[in-house]
Design an enzyme around this catalytic site. Structure first.
Site, short mmCIF file in Angstrom:
data_model
loop_
_atom_site.label_atom_id
_atom_site.label_comp_id
_atom_site.label_asym_id
_atom_site.label_seq_id
_atom_site.Cartn_x
_atom_site.Cartn_y
_atom_site.Cartn_z
N ILE A 5 41.01 36.08 35.71
CA ILE A 5 39.65 35.81 36.19
C ILE A 5 39.07 34.58 35.50
O ILE A 5 38.30 33.83 36.11
CB ILE A 5 38.75 37.04 35.95
CG1 ILE A 5 39.31 38.26 36.68
CG2 ILE A 5 37.33 36.77 36.41
CD1 ILE A 5 38.65 39.56 36.29
N TYR A 28 45.14 41.08 39.84
CA TYR A 28 44.42 40.24 38.89
C TYR A 28 43.96 41.05 37.67
O TYR A 28 43.84 42.27 37.72
CB TYR A 28 43.21 39.57 39.55
CG TYR A 28 42.08 40.52 39.92
CD1 TYR A 28 41.02 40.75 39.03
CD2 TYR A 28 42.07 41.19 41.14
CE1 TYR A 28 39.98 41.61 39.37
CE2 TYR A 28 41.04 42.04 41.48
CZ TYR A 28 39.99 42.26 40.58
OH TYR A 28 38.97 43.11 40.91
N CYS A 29 43.72 40.34 36.56
CA CYS A 29 43.15 40.94 35.35
C CYS A 29 42.35 39.84 34.64
O CYS A 29 42.10 38.78 35.21
CB CYS A 29 44.23 41.53 34.44
SG CYS A 29 45.45 40.35 33.85
N THR A 30 41.97 40.05 33.40
CA THR A 30 41.08 39.11 32.70
C THR A 30 41.72 37.76 32.46
O THR A 30 41.18 36.72 32.82
CB THR A 30 40.61 39.71 31.37
OG1 THR A 30 40.04 40.99 31.60
CG2 THR A 30 39.58 38.80 30.70
#
Length: 683
Positions: A256, A225-227
């Protein structure tokens, strides 16, 4: 690669023609989206997006690469919705996930400026996401990225892991973000699921971490996952490129942001989502504070103070009380990288934790770590001053820039070979006459001229790379860049050139022969000189300058790049031309890039004809061009001259930074970010 920086943007009125509700017209919002797609003309696409955002009063960042687009902009909700509508009409954006969120206007102007949300910038870049792989390593294709999982599916995989009875199925969660992002919010996981934080300063460090931790990823289901999702695309593809044992990679679709929209209480994500806009961070309804002060470990997760590591300048968390103490701060990565060489009683831990109270001990601890940091080779850049300046003068002008780039570059300054005598009384009188011809407010801003004796006594030696062929060095044509007292606005290089004729080389009657003088220089100067800017009359002295530069490269080299200001930029551009056209120069003068500030095509007789015969993009040298964004901003070198010089360098390796100031190199954060982005490719 080319970039444009603009500091002004038209604001959309709430009473505009958009067919949105009145509340939408006044409500602020943030829009971010990316799209991997083939872009045949990144420059044209960048300009289209910039004009669209500018017309809607949006501020933020636009990045366009041959492989896609990444945008984060803010403004009125109505304008953002109109932007989505306009972009969606283009088939290239089919399937794009437009992430739109309402928010308050910027509350911290300093933080907003650092995030690039007080301006609208648009850049073309070589690749949408830079993995930082060695040139010999073929980057993975985004088509091989991990499987996309919605927020609900991602959440469900973590929930099901508790009930899963298959002992062979192991799950790991990998955070693809930078360490300062993870410090205020991250995913937790049920028992049996390992969460991995790579602890990287920047995204380009992630592939190395993946290489070094293959065993933790092999034959496991990797949840990444990342932003907002874009970083996971290439990172997941890189993991899968390692073979059959690394194929089960799942990435959180929408990042996210989409997960927190689906699970307002945060779900498995605790803390705040770090974002790269003026909001700084977005919390869930669960107000648990994950971060802690680097000094005292008090729960703290506010980055608005923009505290940074004293060594690497990475963002760090320092609570208000510890900020007031002013203790030096060293991030955990700098501390970790020096564990094996710390000296008892002199460690960075003591400085970081605020236990060093003696100034001398703090200085020793910082000095020990700085020595190690400096062992990592910096880029060496040779700096060439402008007409009638000197190395010391340019060093003073670039002092602010040097401080902001000190972790990345080492600037080396030299004097040009032609000494120009100090300004005479005749020169002072000409200066006054020239001043009276300017706007009255400019005259009032100048200091009163000193008596000639005082000027002569205090003036340091001045030099030039090129000089006029048939005038004495004391006459009025030698008025140079050091004569401008108002540093923040401009450096004078002769009388104002607002009346100068800006013609192409061919229009000026230049020939392709390398030994012929421009038609307006030595033999036919006369009356035509009144229509020429001063820097165009300096056509002699190249042979001495060339000898000096060869000697400098041989004695003080090697240099990674050459930075030139004004006449120095003309010389630096010439070195760029010679580096790709002359076997002799390649053997003696070697460098990797040029930085040209307020540049123009050199009028020196020996090579100006060669410049005039070049086609656009023929100089195949990476180049950074810095100059005023509109005519009249720089009173010494016209915008068209700087643009003309820039056009001769290869577009894919060219970055252009425009500003709204004068004859200067601006050092505001939004500009320094552009310089650093250019320099990153040479690390």
């Amino acid at each position: 690669m080319e970039s444009t920086v603009q500091l002004e943007s038209k604001q959309l009125s709430a009473s505009g023609s958009l067919s949105m509700g009145e509340s939408d017209a006044v409500e602020e919002g943030i829009l971010l989206y990316y799209k991997f797609a083939r872009i045949d003309d990144p420059e044209e696409t960048k300009n289209w997006l910039f004009n669209l955002c500018s017309s809607l009063g949006l501020l933020g960042r636009i990045r366009v690469a041959p492989d896609g687009i990444n945008i984060t902009v803010g403004g009125k909700m109505a304008a953002l919705q109109e932007h989505i509508k306009a972009v969606s009409s283009n088939a290239m954006f089919d399937g794009t996930d437009f992430k739109l969120a309402s928010c308050s206007p910027p509350g911290d102007c300093k933080a907003a400026a650092e995030c690039g949300f007080t301006s609208l910038s648009a850049r073309t870049v070589k690749e949408l996401v830079t993995l930082g792989l060695h040139p010999s390593v073929q980057p993975p294709s985004v088509l091989d990225a991990g499987r996309h999982a919605s927020a609900q599916e991602f959440h469900g995989i973590l929930e099901d892991s508790v009930r899963d009875q298959d002992p062979l199925k192991k799950i790991v969660v990998v955070d693809a973000r930078n360490v300062y992002e993870t410090r205020i919010g991250k995913f937790t996981a049920p028992k049996g699921v390992e969460v991995l934080d790579p602890l990287v300063r920047q995204y380009s460090d992630l592939p190395r971490w993946i290489d070094e931790n293959e065993d933790q990823l092999r034959n496991k289901q990797v949840l990444m996952y990342c932003t907002g999702g874009v970083r996971c695309e290439m990172a997941s593809a890189y993991i899968r490129s390692k073979g059959e044992e690394f194929q089960d990679v799942v990435q959180l679709s929408g990042g996210i942001q989409r997960y927190m929209e689906a699970f307002p209480d945060g779900g498995f994500f605790v803390g705040k989502n770090f974002v790269f806009d003026h909001r700084l961070a977005v919390p869930s309804s669960n107000l648990l504070v994950v971060g802690k002060c680097l000094h005292c470990s008090t729960p703290y997760d506010d980055y608005s103070a923009r505290c940074r590591c004293s060594l690497c300048r990475m963002l760090v968390l320092v609570c208000t009380d510890c900020q007031s103490r002013g203790a030096p701060t060293i991030c955990e990565i700098c501390v970790k990288s020096d564990k094996s060489s710390r000296k008892p009683g002199r460690t960075e831990d003591a400085v970081r934790d605020g236990k060093c109270t003696d100034d001398s001990e703090i200085k020793v601890a910082l000095s020990d770590r700085k020595d190690d940091i400096q062992q990592q080779r910096k880029l060496r850049i040779l700096c060439l001053h402008g007409f009638r300046q000197n190395a010391s003068k340019l060093k003073g002008r670039l002092n602010a820039l040097r401080k902001k780039l000190r972790q990345r570059v080492e600037l080396v300054y030299i004097d040009a070979p032609h000494e120009v005598p100090s300004t005479s009384e005749h020169l002072e009188s000409q200066h006054q006459l020239s001043c009276h011809e300017m706007e009255e407010e400019e005259c009032l801003s100048r200091r009163s001229p000193k008596p000639p004796s005082e000027v002569t006594t205090r003036a340091s030696k001045k030099f030039a790379w090129l000089i006029s062929p048939n005038t004495t060095l004391c006459d009025s044509s030698t008025l140079g860049e050091e004569s401008e007292e108002n540093h923040d606005e401009t450096f004078l290089e002769g009388r104002p050139n607002s009346g100068a004729v800006n013609l192409s080389p061919r229009e000026k009657g230049l020939t392709c022969g390398s030994n012929e003088l421009p038609s307006w220089s030595a033999s036919s100067r006369g009356a035509e000189e009144t229509s020429l800017a001063q820097h165009q009359t300096q056509t002699s002295g190249w042979s001495e300058s060339w000898e000096k530069l060869q000697a400098v490269f041989a004695k003080e080299g090697p240099f990674d790049g050459v930075l030139g200001f004004s006449q120095g930029a003309a010389i630096a551009a010439t070195l760029g031309l010679l580096s790709v056209s002359s076997e002799q120069s390649q053997a003696t003068v070697k460098f990797r890039f040029v930085i040209l500030c307020s540049g123009f095509i050199s009028p020196a007789a020996e090579h100006f004809g060669t410049f005039s015969s070049l086609k656009d993009g023929e100089i195949d040298v990476p180049s950074l061009h810095i100059f005023g964004g509109r005519e009249g901003t720089d009173r010494q070198v016209s915008v068209s001259e700087s643009e003309q010089l820039a056009s001769l360098f290869r577009a894919e390796k060219r970055v252009t930074v425009r500003h709204q100031s004068g004859h200067i190199i601006p050092t505001q954060p939004e500009f320094v970010q552009q310089y650093l982005a250019f320099l990153e490719q040479f690390d």
